[in-house]
Design an enzyme around this catalytic site. Structure first.
Site, PDB file in Angstrom:
ATOM      1  N   LYS A  37       0.803  -1.192   0.075  1.00  0.00           N
ATOM      2  CA  LYS A  37      -0.079  -0.213  -0.122  1.00  0.00           C
ATOM      3  C   LYS A  37       0.940   1.337   0.058  1.00  0.00           C
ATOM      4  O   LYS A  37       1.863   1.291   0.498  1.00  0.00           O
ATOM      5  CB  LYS A  37      -0.901  -0.023   1.223  1.00  0.00           C
ATOM      6  N   CYS A 130      -2.800   9.796  -5.991  1.00  0.00           N
ATOM      7  CA  CYS A 130      -4.053   9.437  -5.118  1.00  0.00           C
ATOM      8  C   CYS A 130      -5.043  10.344  -5.417  1.00  0.00           C
ATOM      9  O   CYS A 130      -5.135  11.548  -5.075  1.00  0.00           O
ATOM     10  CB  CYS A 130      -3.538   9.470  -3.791  1.00  0.00           C
TER      11      CYS A 130
HETATM   12  O1  RRO Z   1      -6.069   5.249  -0.539  1.00  0.00           O
HETATM   13  C1  RRO Z   1      -6.579   5.498  -1.247  1.00  0.00           C
HETATM   14  O2  RRO Z   1      -7.738   6.302  -1.180  1.00  0.00           O
HETATM   15  C2  RRO Z   1      -6.477   5.543  -2.725  1.00  0.00           C
HETATM   16  C3  RRO Z   1      -5.081   5.521  -3.067  1.00  0.00           C
HETATM   17 BR1  RRO Z   1      -3.580   6.388  -2.045  1.00  0.00          BR
HETATM   18  C4  RRO Z   1      -4.755   5.487  -4.642  1.00  0.00           C
HETATM   19  O3  RRO Z   1      -3.645   5.635  -5.101  1.00  0.00           O
HETATM   20  N1  RRO Z   1      -5.852   5.030  -5.446  1.00  0.00           N
HETATM   21  C5  RRO Z   1      -6.953   4.798  -4.925  1.00  0.00           C
HETATM   22  O4  RRO Z   1      -8.079   4.592  -5.699  1.00  0.00           O
HETATM   23  N2  RRO Z   1      -7.209   5.090  -3.489  1.00  0.00           N
END
Ligand code: RRO
Length: 314
Positions: A37, A130
């Site tokens: 993640k 993000c």
């Molecule tokens: O954690 C999120 O809300 C998230 C991230 Br960092 C990302 O790069 N892509 C996404 O769909 N959710």
């Protein structure tokens, strides 16, 4: 700097890749590499629940506004050496977000990158896209992309990839970003992150399906396959035109072998699965790879490389 992954399938950073238990399950699976993640400087609990609708109606995809929940980079520096025992590449995904330390995003990327390289990560994936933070993603601002890459690549000797959002109908911005990636000779571009600013509504309850950001979130899964294919293909063509050694890693909408084959034809040499992994868990990797091999064999190919970028115009 090329980097090979075998089989050429990894998880997409995000779904079930936060904790050591989740990452260890990925390490034990048939994925060709483990992607964490996206980690930030400070640990984050993320957005309020419900923040993920795993299955939208008719299984068209998943919608999330997770808000970058992660353990913070210090914790991943402890986890990475343990994951390396499984003898497959470990890819540290790095993001930046506002936190109490008040470090500028560039400094966050630089410091986390250095720490991850030191901890033994084989590759860094800079998540510049993000969709669920208050701040505009770095991937939308060429100058910031250049500054982050400069800061990270000056310090770090391991290969660096970037994760980008779809540029959709902004060809000038696309070209500017692609040119910056060329200038820095990055290892790969992973495209796409989830399609930002999407909304779904439950007609029974007449409510939005997720709570944060007034219900808006990032869309992944089958609905975004054509968007991902377009991004993969135009990056592939751009890099070919400039004789660049940058790989394109295709992310978006892969549920079955045929979807993966489309990504390879468009120019992806590695694929990542997000929604499929969310839906089917670690068994998805072996099943998908078996399906791809079956397709290759049935169609007279000996390996994925023979397919990459060979789609023809009509
Ligand atoms: O954690 C999120 O809300 C998230 C991230 Br960092 C990302 O790069 N892509 C996404 O769909 N959710």
């Amino acid at each position: 700097m090329r980097f090979s992954v075998h089989p050429p399938i990894t998880n997409a950073s995000g779904p079930n890749s936060v904790t050591y238990a989740e990452l260890e399950r990925l390490a034990r699976s048939d994925a060709g590499a483990v992607v964490t993640k996206s980690m930030t400087h400070c640990p984050r609990t993320g957005n309020p629940e419900p923040r993920l609708r795993e299955r939208l109606h008719n299984n068209i995809g998943s919608l999330n506004s997770m808000g970058l929940p992660n353990l913070g980079y210090h914790e991943y520096a402890q986890i990475i050496p343990k994951l390396k025992e499984y003898k497959k590449p470990v890819i540290a995904s790095i993001a930046s977000a506002r936190c109490s330390h008040n470090l500028a995003p560039i400094e966050q990327y630089r410091e986390i990158a250095l720490t991850m390289a030191h901890a033994g990560a084989d590759l860094l994936e800079l998540n510049l896209s993000c969709p669920n933070l208050e701040e505009v993603p770095i991937s939308m601002d060429p100058q910031s992309v250049r500054q982050v890459l400069k800061a990270v690549m000056k310090e770090v000797k391991i290969p660096v990839g970037v994760k980008l959002s779809p540029y959709n109908n902004t060809p000038k911005l696309f070209e500017e970003i692609a040119q910056i990636l060329l200038d820095f000779e990055i290892a790969y571009v992973a495209t796409i992150n989830s399609e930002p600013l999407t909304l779904d509504i439950d007609v029974k309850t007449k409510t939005k399906v997720i709570r944060p950001n007034e219900g808006y979130g990032g869309l992944g899964g089958p609905a975004v396959l054509p968007i991902a294919l377009a991004e993969v293909h135009r990056f592939y063509k751009f890099f070919q035109k400039h004789n660049a050694q940058i790989s394109v890693w295709g992310v978006g909408g892969i549920l079955k072998a045929e979807d993966a084959i489309k990504h390879f034809l468009a120019g992806a040499s590695v694929i990542q699965i997000g929604t499929l992994y969310l839906w089917e868990g670690p068994a998805a990797f072996a099943k998908l790879w078996a399906g791809i091999q079956e397709w290759l064999h049935a169609n007279g190919y000996t390996c994925v490389e023979e397919l990459v970028g060979t789609v023809r115009d009509l």
